[in-house]
Scaffold this motif. Structure first.
Motif, mmCIF file in Angstrom:
data_model
loop_
_atom_site.group_PDB
_atom_site.id
_atom_site.type_symbol
_atom_site.label_atom_id
_atom_site.label_comp_id
_atom_site.label_asym_id
_atom_site.label_seq_id
_atom_site.Cartn_x
_atom_site.Cartn_y
_atom_site.Cartn_z
ATOM 1 N N ARG A 39 0.634 -0.903 0.264
ATOM 2 C CA ARG A 39 0.064 -0.403 0.291
ATOM 3 C C ARG A 39 0.773 1.122 -0.171
ATOM 4 N NH1 ARG A 39 -3.677 -2.372 4.539
ATOM 5 N NH2 ARG A 39 -5.248 -3.559 3.710
ATOM 6 N N GLY A 40 1.690 1.380 0.841
ATOM 7 C CA GLY A 40 2.867 2.056 0.730
ATOM 8 C C GLY A 40 3.746 3.094 -0.535
ATOM 9 N N THR A 41 3.625 1.426 -0.983
ATOM 10 C CA THR A 41 4.632 1.299 -2.345
ATOM 11 C C THR A 41 3.355 2.254 -3.374
ATOM 12 O OG1 THR A 41 6.290 -0.715 -1.521
ATOM 13 C CG2 THR A 41 5.625 -0.424 -4.117
ATOM 14 N N PHE A 42 2.299 1.370 -3.929
ATOM 15 C CA PHE A 42 1.615 2.276 -4.303
ATOM 16 C C PHE A 42 1.215 3.695 -3.981
ATOM 17 C CE2 PHE A 42 -2.681 4.071 -5.244
ATOM 18 C CZ PHE A 42 -2.569 3.819 -7.388
ATOM 19 N N GLU A 43 1.077 4.488 -2.773
ATOM 20 C CA GLU A 43 1.400 5.607 -2.540
ATOM 21 C C GLU A 43 2.266 6.784 -2.739
ATOM 22 O OE1 GLU A 43 -1.034 8.595 1.106
ATOM 23 O OE2 GLU A 43 -0.301 6.577 1.487
ATOM 24 N N LEU A 44 3.373 5.977 -2.494
ATOM 25 C CA LEU A 44 5.010 6.462 -3.546
ATOM 26 C C LEU A 44 5.747 6.933 -4.493
ATOM 27 C CD1 LEU A 44 7.930 4.757 -0.817
ATOM 28 C CD2 LEU A 44 7.289 7.095 -1.577
ATOM 29 N N ARG A 71 -8.302 4.422 -7.826
ATOM 30 C CA ARG A 71 -10.265 4.367 -7.456
ATOM 31 C C ARG A 71 -9.580 2.791 -7.330
ATOM 32 N NH1 ARG A 71 -13.672 8.055 -10.250
ATOM 33 N NH2 ARG A 71 -14.622 6.993 -10.629
ATOM 34 N N HIS A 72 -9.117 1.495 -8.154
ATOM 35 C CA HIS A 72 -9.486 0.792 -8.505
ATOM 36 C C HIS A 72 -9.472 -0.035 -7.067
ATOM 37 C CE1 HIS A 72 -9.613 -3.293 -10.078
ATOM 38 N NE2 HIS A 72 -8.319 -3.582 -9.323
ATOM 39 N N LEU A 73 -8.146 0.188 -6.695
ATOM 40 C CA LEU A 73 -7.284 -0.456 -5.280
ATOM 41 C C LEU A 73 -9.076 0.205 -4.155
ATOM 42 C CD1 LEU A 73 -3.520 -0.134 -5.704
ATOM 43 C CD2 LEU A 73 -4.681 -2.494 -6.681
ATOM 44 N N THR A 74 -9.394 1.579 -4.885
ATOM 45 C CA THR A 74 -10.125 1.908 -2.936
ATOM 46 C C THR A 74 -11.651 0.522 -3.006
ATOM 47 O OG1 THR A 74 -9.407 3.674 -3.961
ATOM 48 C CG2 THR A 74 -11.874 3.055 -2.602
ATOM 49 N N GLY A 75 -11.878 0.149 -4.338
ATOM 50 C CA GLY A 75 -13.398 -0.417 -4.869
ATOM 51 C C GLY A 75 -12.766 -2.052 -4.208
ATOM 52 N N VAL A 76 -11.038 -2.480 -4.585
ATOM 53 C CA VAL A 76 -10.806 -3.473 -4.106
ATOM 54 C C VAL A 76 -10.782 -4.021 -2.317
ATOM 55 C CG1 VAL A 76 -8.898 -5.087 -4.221
ATOM 56 C CG2 VAL A 76 -9.819 -4.526 -6.450
ATOM 57 N N GLU A 77 -9.842 -2.718 -2.374
ATOM 58 C CA GLU A 77 -9.845 -2.842 -0.484
ATOM 59 C C GLU A 77 -11.691 -2.878 0.389
ATOM 60 O OE1 GLU A 77 -7.317 -2.441 1.664
ATOM 61 O OE2 GLU A 77 -5.822 -1.425 0.882
ATOM 62 N N ALA A 112 -7.291 13.977 -4.887
ATOM 63 C CA ALA A 112 -6.761 13.693 -3.512
ATOM 64 C C ALA A 112 -8.159 13.467 -2.594
ATOM 65 C CB ALA A 112 -6.215 15.607 -3.021
ATOM 66 N N GLU A 113 -9.565 13.556 -3.285
ATOM 67 C CA GLU A 113 -10.455 13.004 -2.285
ATOM 68 C C GLU A 113 -10.253 11.304 -2.521
ATOM 69 O OE1 GLU A 113 -13.901 14.976 -3.785
ATOM 70 O OE2 GLU A 113 -13.020 17.088 -3.327
ATOM 71 N N ALA A 114 -10.161 11.252 -3.570
ATOM 72 C CA ALA A 114 -9.808 9.918 -3.670
ATOM 73 C C ALA A 114 -8.808 9.327 -2.739
ATOM 74 C CB ALA A 114 -9.193 9.781 -5.280
ATOM 75 N N PHE A 115 -7.813 9.933 -2.862
ATOM 76 C CA PHE A 115 -6.682 9.302 -2.492
ATOM 77 C C PHE A 115 -7.293 9.529 -0.441
ATOM 78 C CE2 PHE A 115 -3.527 10.083 -4.889
ATOM 79 C CZ PHE A 115 -2.374 8.542 -4.571
ATOM 80 N N GLU A 116 -8.359 10.154 0.235
ATOM 81 C CA GLU A 116 -8.299 10.063 0.931
ATOM 82 C C GLU A 116 -9.426 9.308 1.714
ATOM 83 O OE1 GLU A 116 -7.588 11.917 4.144
ATOM 84 O OE2 GLU A 116 -6.187 12.543 2.181
ATOM 85 N N LEU A 117 -10.312 8.505 0.189
ATOM 86 C CA LEU A 117 -11.048 7.943 0.468
ATOM 87 C C LEU A 117 -10.244 6.230 0.421
ATOM 88 C CD1 LEU A 117 -13.875 6.576 0.694
ATOM 89 C CD2 LEU A 117 -13.973 6.301 -1.787
ATOM 90 N N ARG A 119 -7.607 5.820 1.684
ATOM 91 C CA ARG A 119 -6.923 5.371 3.461
ATOM 92 C C ARG A 119 -8.220 5.351 4.183
ATOM 93 N NH1 ARG A 119 -5.053 11.264 1.561
ATOM 94 N NH2 ARG A 119 -3.145 10.096 1.175
ATOM 95 N N ALA A 120 -9.150 5.417 4.324
ATOM 96 C CA ALA A 120 -10.235 4.983 4.836
ATOM 97 C C ALA A 120 -10.524 3.635 4.630
ATOM 98 C CB ALA A 120 -11.319 5.972 4.330
ATOM 99 N N GLU A 121 -10.341 3.244 3.233
ATOM 100 C CA GLU A 121 -11.165 1.880 2.984
ATOM 101 C C GLU A 121 -9.678 0.972 3.758
ATOM 102 O OE1 GLU A 121 -13.595 0.426 1.997
ATOM 103 O OE2 GLU A 121 -14.639 2.607 1.757
ATOM 104 N N CYS A 122 -8.226 1.835 3.151
ATOM 105 C CA CYS A 122 -7.321 1.510 3.700
ATOM 106 C C CYS A 122 -7.274 0.364 5.705
ATOM 107 C CB CYS A 122 -6.055 1.124 3.620
ATOM 108 S SG CYS A 122 -5.758 1.326 1.737
ATOM 109 N N ARG A 123 -7.869 2.033 6.221
ATOM 110 C CA ARG A 123 -8.189 1.928 7.940
ATOM 111 C C ARG A 123 -8.681 0.749 8.297
ATOM 112 N NH1 ARG A 123 -6.932 7.445 7.189
ATOM 113 N NH2 ARG A 123 -9.301 7.644 7.198
#
Length: 181
Positions: A39-44, A71-77, A112-117, A119-123
């Motif tokens: 997850r951190g690698t993707f963010e980097l 967006r895809h990884l958010t949905g997958v989480e 930026a909003e997609a990143f927040e979503l 991160r929330a899904e990862c949490r």
């Protein structure tokens, strides 16, 4: 065997704040720390780019972009941990039967909003995994109706992130030349 010079090893991404992977540990720690590392690698791979570059489809004829992968990884989480494992009744993200590829194709909205979503899904995914009694705990695989273990879901997620981090490597290098693992 001769010593390998440090400069010949794969070079880390600049500004790498990821927690190093443990060299020992139990199965849960190994799987979850590896998933967090990916997850951190993707963010980097996305860090430091302006929004419009995140949405750039930089490797024609592919329709992939960093924003689309996000967006895809958010949905997958959400799909694996919340819907299939925890059985939560939450809507799918970036998907409809009429437009199943909207995660990649419809890049509206602020990254930026997609990143927040994301991160929330990862949490939420981490909370679900931490609350599970064991890696043998099961959810229900929607496509078959059969039980699926948390262990299998974690392995699936590692494969998903590893595959898409490879895509992100290529996209980022094409966008601005940045490389690193």
């Amino acid at each position: 065997m001769a010593e390998i010079p440090a400069e010949n090893y794969a070079q880390a991404w600049g500004d790498d704040l990821r927690t190093p992977l443990p060299l020992t540990g139990d199965e849960r720690e190994t799987l979850t720390s590896s998933l967090d590392w990916h997850r951190g690698t993707f963010e980097l791979k996305c860090a430091g780019l302006p929004a419009e570059r995140l949405s750039e489809k930089a490797i024609p004829p592919s329709g992939l972009s960093l924003h689309g992968l996000l967006r895809h990884l958010t949905g997958v989480e959400r799909w694996w941990f919340r819907i299939q494992f925890a059985g939560e009744d939450v809507p799918l993200l970036y998907y409809s039967d009429d437009d199943p590829n909207q995660d990649f194709d419809s890049l509206d909205g602020d990254p930026a909003e997609a990143f927040e979503l994301w991160r929330a899904e990862c949490r939420r995914s981490r909370e679900i995994v931490a609350a599970a009694a064991s890696l043998d705990a099961t959810g229900v695989q929607k496509s078959t109706g059969k039980p699926i273990s948390l262990r299998r879901i974690l392995v699936n997620m590692l494969a998903e992130y590893a595959r898409h981090n490879g895509h992100a490597d290529l996209l980022r290098e094409r966008i601005d030349g940045a490389t690193g693992y």
